[in-house]
Design an enzyme around this catalytic site. Structure first.
Site, short mmCIF file in Angstrom:
data_model
loop_
_atom_site.label_atom_id
_atom_site.label_comp_id
_atom_site.label_asym_id
_atom_site.label_seq_id
_atom_site.Cartn_x
_atom_site.Cartn_y
_atom_site.Cartn_z
N TYR A 161 5.52 -9.16 -7.70
CA TYR A 161 4.99 -7.89 -7.20
C TYR A 161 6.00 -6.76 -7.46
O TYR A 161 5.64 -5.67 -7.89
CB TYR A 161 4.68 -8.03 -5.71
N LYS A 165 5.24 -3.59 -9.88
CA LYS A 165 5.25 -2.21 -9.39
C LYS A 165 6.30 -1.37 -10.11
O LYS A 165 6.08 -0.17 -10.34
CB LYS A 165 5.45 -2.18 -7.87
N ILE A 194 1.73 -0.25 4.44
CA ILE A 194 0.57 0.46 4.97
C ILE A 194 -0.36 -0.54 5.66
O ILE A 194 -0.60 -1.64 5.13
CB ILE A 194 -0.19 1.17 3.82
N THR A 196 -3.23 -2.12 6.01
CA THR A 196 -4.50 -2.40 5.31
C THR A 196 -4.66 -3.92 5.23
O THR A 196 -3.71 -4.65 5.53
CB THR A 196 -4.49 -1.86 3.85
P1 NAI Z 1 -6.42 -3.73 0.11
O1 NAI Z 1 -6.33 -5.19 0.02
O2 NAI Z 1 -6.94 -3.08 1.33
O3 NAI Z 1 -7.23 -3.13 -1.14
C1 NAI Z 1 -7.02 -3.60 -2.44
C2 NAI Z 1 -8.37 -3.65 -3.14
O4 NAI Z 1 -8.12 -4.07 -4.51
C3 NAI Z 1 -9.33 -4.69 -2.52
O5 NAI Z 1 -10.57 -4.08 -2.25
C4 NAI Z 1 -9.44 -5.76 -3.59
O6 NAI Z 1 -10.72 -6.38 -3.62
C5 NAI Z 1 -9.17 -4.96 -4.86
N1 NAI Z 1 -8.73 -5.83 -5.95
C6 NAI Z 1 -7.75 -6.74 -5.91
N2 NAI Z 1 -7.70 -7.38 -7.09
C7 NAI Z 1 -8.66 -6.85 -7.88
C8 NAI Z 1 -9.10 -7.09 -9.20
N3 NAI Z 1 -8.54 -8.04 -9.97
N4 NAI Z 1 -10.10 -6.33 -9.71
C9 NAI Z 1 -10.70 -5.39 -8.94
N5 NAI Z 1 -10.35 -5.13 -7.67
C10 NAI Z 1 -9.33 -5.84 -7.16
O7 NAI Z 1 -4.92 -3.21 -0.17
P2 NAI Z 1 -4.29 -1.75 -0.19
O8 NAI Z 1 -3.18 -1.77 0.75
O9 NAI Z 1 -5.31 -0.71 -0.12
O10 NAI Z 1 -3.68 -1.77 -1.65
C11 NAI Z 1 -4.00 -0.77 -2.60
C12 NAI Z 1 -2.84 -0.60 -3.54
O11 NAI Z 1 -1.71 -0.15 -2.79
C13 NAI Z 1 -2.40 -1.90 -4.21
O12 NAI Z 1 -2.09 -1.63 -5.55
C14 NAI Z 1 -1.17 -2.29 -3.42
O13 NAI Z 1 -0.29 -3.06 -4.20
C15 NAI Z 1 -0.60 -0.92 -3.09
N6 NAI Z 1 0.33 -0.88 -1.98
C16 NAI Z 1 -0.05 -1.34 -0.74
C17 NAI Z 1 0.85 -1.33 0.28
C18 NAI Z 1 0.53 -1.85 1.65
O14 NAI Z 1 1.48 -2.10 2.42
N7 NAI Z 1 -0.72 -2.01 2.02
C19 NAI Z 1 2.22 -0.83 0.08
C20 NAI Z 1 2.48 -0.30 -1.21
C21 NAI Z 1 1.55 -0.36 -2.21
#
Ligand code: NAI
Length: 254
Positions: A161, A165, A194, A196
């Site tokens: 990861y 990133k 975050i 989520t």
């Molecule tokens: P989340 O799990 O709520 O949303 C991620 C979405 O991406 C989900 O709806 C999932 O179905 C979709 N997804 C995953 N793999 C996929 C694929 N192969 N094809 C299509 N859709 C796919 O997570 P969140 O927190 O909203 O994450 C969004 C972005 O933020 C990600 O890139 C994550 O790495 C990044 N992020 C999140 C943090 C956190 O602490 N929640 C911190 C820093 C970055």
């Protein structure tokens, strides 16, 4: 209550393509873009989440596409569908991503490495590869890639990861240089932890420990990241490209 991005941001009538739109940061951003008058292509592999999100929009303002961002052919078709449906794409948010439980590099499974890199890094390339040409034919556009504080610092137990990133931030800079002259701005946001579903594998104790990694001593909210994404997407950031904006409760200031 998180402050709301102004409705003078110029999103009315714009067309946005959002990956990871069924949940978390992508969903919060898509919802806010819709509220500010944009029409939105929601792209995600979670069909139930997509249907729930799409139901929040007027039917004519939304297109929900069940896609896996790891397949460039699938992403290409999805963007072509979005362009065909709404007439073009002006804005994009590449938020699809996922994470696995911590595991040291010396024990990390090669399959897990592949899975993490293919979604979190290759998935962003696949999207950029087809979003950018769609914007060039429109005379420009604006894209935000969702990176992480782990794109700027090491983190024990998260080799894939962290590498993915870091790659997203490098890709953001390289692609911004390639397409500045085409008036396509490409930026990244680096969220701290975050609240989520992505953090679903953490129990309350681990969440509390994660919160305390931030000088603000709490987790962020998806809407707080959406605010920064909306700024970077908007004309208010017209001289900003190739940048990575920290939105992390002070995590990277330490
Ligand atoms: P989340 O799990 O709520 O949303 C991620 C979405 O991406 C989900 O709806 C999932 O179905 C979709 N997804 C995953 N793999 C996929 C694929 N192969 N094809 C299509 N859709 C796919 O997570 P969140 O927190 O909203 O994450 C969004 C972005 O933020 C990600 O890139 C994550 O790495 C990044 N992020 C999140 C943090 C956190 O602490 N929640 C911190 C820093 C970055």
């Amino acid at each position: 209550m998180t402050a709301i991005f102004p409705d003078t941001a110029g999103f009315a009538g714009k067309i946005a393509f959002v990956t990871g739109a069924a949940s978390g940061i992508g969903a919060a951003t898509a919802r806010r873009l819709g509220g500010l008058g944009a029409r939105v292509v929601l792209a995600d592999r979670d069909s139930e989440g997509l249907a729930a999100m799409a139901a929040e929009f007027e039917e004519e303002d939304v297109l929900a596409l069940d896609i896996d961002v790891t397949s460039i052919a699938v992403v290409e078709r999805a963007i072509a569908k979005g362009v065909g449906h709404f007439g073009g794409i002006d804005l994009a948010v590449n938020s699809a991503g996922f994470d696995l439980a911590r595991c040291e590099t010396g024990e990390y499974a090669a399959d897990d490495w592949e899975r993490i890199i293919s979604v979190n890094l290759t998935g962003v390339f696949n999207a950029l590869r087809h979003e950018i040409p769609a914007m060039i034919v429109r005379g420009g556009g604006s894209i935000v890639n969702v990176a992480s504080v782990l794109g700027l610092r090491g983190f024990a137990g998260q080799p894939a990861y962290t590498a993915a990133k870091h790659g997203v931030i490098g890709l953001t800079k390289a692609s911004a240089l390639d397409h500045a002259a085409h008036r396509v701005r490409i930026n990244a946001v680096a969220p701290g932890f975050i609240e989520t579903p992505l953090l679903g594998h953490l129990n309350d104790e681990k969440k509390q420990a994660a919160a305390l990694l931030h000088p603000m001593a709490r987790l962020g909210e998806a809407d707080e990241i959406a605010n920064v994404i909306l700024f970077l997407l908007s004309d208010a950031a017209s001289f900003v490209t190739g940048a990575c904006f920290d939105a992390d409760g002070g995590y990277l200031a330490k």
